[in-house]
Enzyme design. Structure first.
Site, mmCIF file in Angstrom:
data_model
loop_
_atom_site.group_PDB
_atom_site.id
_atom_site.type_symbol
_atom_site.label_atom_id
_atom_site.label_comp_id
_atom_site.label_asym_id
_atom_site.label_seq_id
_atom_site.Cartn_x
_atom_site.Cartn_y
_atom_site.Cartn_z
ATOM 1 N N CYS A 85 3.086 6.769 10.824
ATOM 2 C CA CYS A 85 2.946 7.334 9.468
ATOM 3 C C CYS A 85 4.118 8.244 9.121
ATOM 4 C CB CYS A 85 1.618 8.060 9.318
ATOM 5 S SG CYS A 85 0.197 7.008 9.645
ATOM 6 N N GLY A 95 -4.352 4.149 4.329
ATOM 7 C CA GLY A 95 -3.380 3.805 3.293
ATOM 8 C C GLY A 95 -4.057 2.876 2.305
ATOM 9 N N TYR A 149 0.429 1.004 12.901
ATOM 10 C CA TYR A 149 0.172 -0.085 13.855
ATOM 11 C C TYR A 149 -1.277 -0.511 13.763
ATOM 12 C CZ TYR A 149 -1.377 -2.017 18.328
ATOM 13 O OH TYR A 149 -1.979 -2.787 19.296
ATOM 14 N N HIS A 150 -1.509 -1.819 13.836
ATOM 15 C CA HIS A 150 -2.850 -2.370 14.001
ATOM 16 C C HIS A 150 -2.837 -3.269 15.232
ATOM 17 C CE1 HIS A 150 -4.034 -0.819 10.156
ATOM 18 N NE2 HIS A 150 -3.184 -1.571 9.495
ATOM 19 N N ARG A 207 0.860 -1.196 0.000
ATOM 20 C CA ARG A 207 0.000 0.000 0.000
ATOM 21 C C ARG A 207 0.882 1.226 0.000
ATOM 22 N NH1 ARG A 207 1.206 2.090 4.751
ATOM 23 N NH2 ARG A 207 1.234 0.834 6.652
ATOM 24 N N GLY A 221 -6.970 0.131 3.384
ATOM 25 C CA GLY A 221 -8.035 1.002 3.867
ATOM 26 C C GLY A 221 -7.631 1.828 5.060
ATOM 27 N N ALA A 249 -5.659 6.227 10.675
ATOM 28 C CA ALA A 249 -4.694 6.212 9.578
ATOM 29 C C ALA A 249 -5.353 5.600 8.348
ATOM 30 C CB ALA A 249 -3.454 5.411 9.962
#
Length: 222
Positions: free
Chosen positions: A184, A155, A87-88, A81, A166, A153
């Site tokens: 980011c 992307g 971070y997730h 992407r 997404g 965020a």
């Protein structure tokens, strides 16, 4: 009315969701080549702790090594992407729209604007006023002040007007995980969550339902 399939994937490993995205993305491109009616998708999920780096990102924005990530139960993935490192994790609503933008009459810039709007409208339901920041994709609070902080965020990747990847909206997110990166790529701006702003956790499933309503309204889906 245009229709979309909304899939609630629950908690899912990042790589498994990535593979599912690619499957739907490839199917959308085949349908496009065959001039078949597009099937539009929105995948919603949470991921176990993971850091992802986009094509244009810098590994120097990861502030810790793989050994440290292993100790905090996280790992690192380089992906296809745009954007830098993000971070997730648990308590974060992640959304992957797999959309053919052409029949929607949208270009990529307007698509991202609308994606940001879905989040702006969602957090507004909780009394949080969010906005955009020029030159910095995503959704921000106090974007033009020294207290600017990102709550979501974004992307994306697109090919032949079909999208994947997404957003990640921080809901009840453990914010300490952001301290291990320059989110980011920014070193001078903060991050926040709905929980941080309200001083309490919110019902995750209720928020997800609100988000779907906002997404359908902004993109004019049934």
């Amino acid at each position: 009315m245009r229709q979309i399939i909304v899939s609630n994937e629950g908690i899912i490993e990042y790589e498994k969701a990535w593979n599912l995205q690619h499957q739907l993305f490839d199917e959308a491109l085949i349908r496009k080549s065959n001039k078949s009616t597009p099937i539009q998708h929105l995948l919603l999920c949470e991921h176990p702790h993971v850091y992802t780096l986009g094509n244009s990102g810098k590994t120097s924005n990861m502030l810790v090594n793989d050994e440290f990530l292993s100790r905090v139960g996280a790992h690192f993935v380089k992906i296809d992407r745009g954007g830098d490192v993000t971070y997730h994790g648990y308590g974060q609503l992640v959304g992957y729209p797999i959309l053919d933008l052409e029949p929607l009459g949208l270009g990529l810039k307007e698509y991202i604007d609308r994606l940001e709007q879905t989040i702006i409208d969602t957090v507004d339901i909780y009394g949080i006023k969010a906005d955009r920041l020029a030159g910095a994709t995503g959704v921000w609070l106090d974007p033009h002040q020294s207290t600017a902080r990102k709550i979501a965020a974004i992307g994306v990747r697109a090919s032949r007007w079909v999208t994947m990847h997404g957003f990640g909206l921080n809901v009840n997110t453990d914010m300490k995980y952001f301290s291990y990166i320059n989110p980011c790529g920014f070193v001078d701006k903060g991050v926040t969550s709905i929980q941080s702003e309200l001083g309490r956790q919110v019902d995750f499933e209720e928020l997800k339902s609100h988000y779907v309503d906002c997404f359908k309204r902004v993109f004019d889906f049934e």
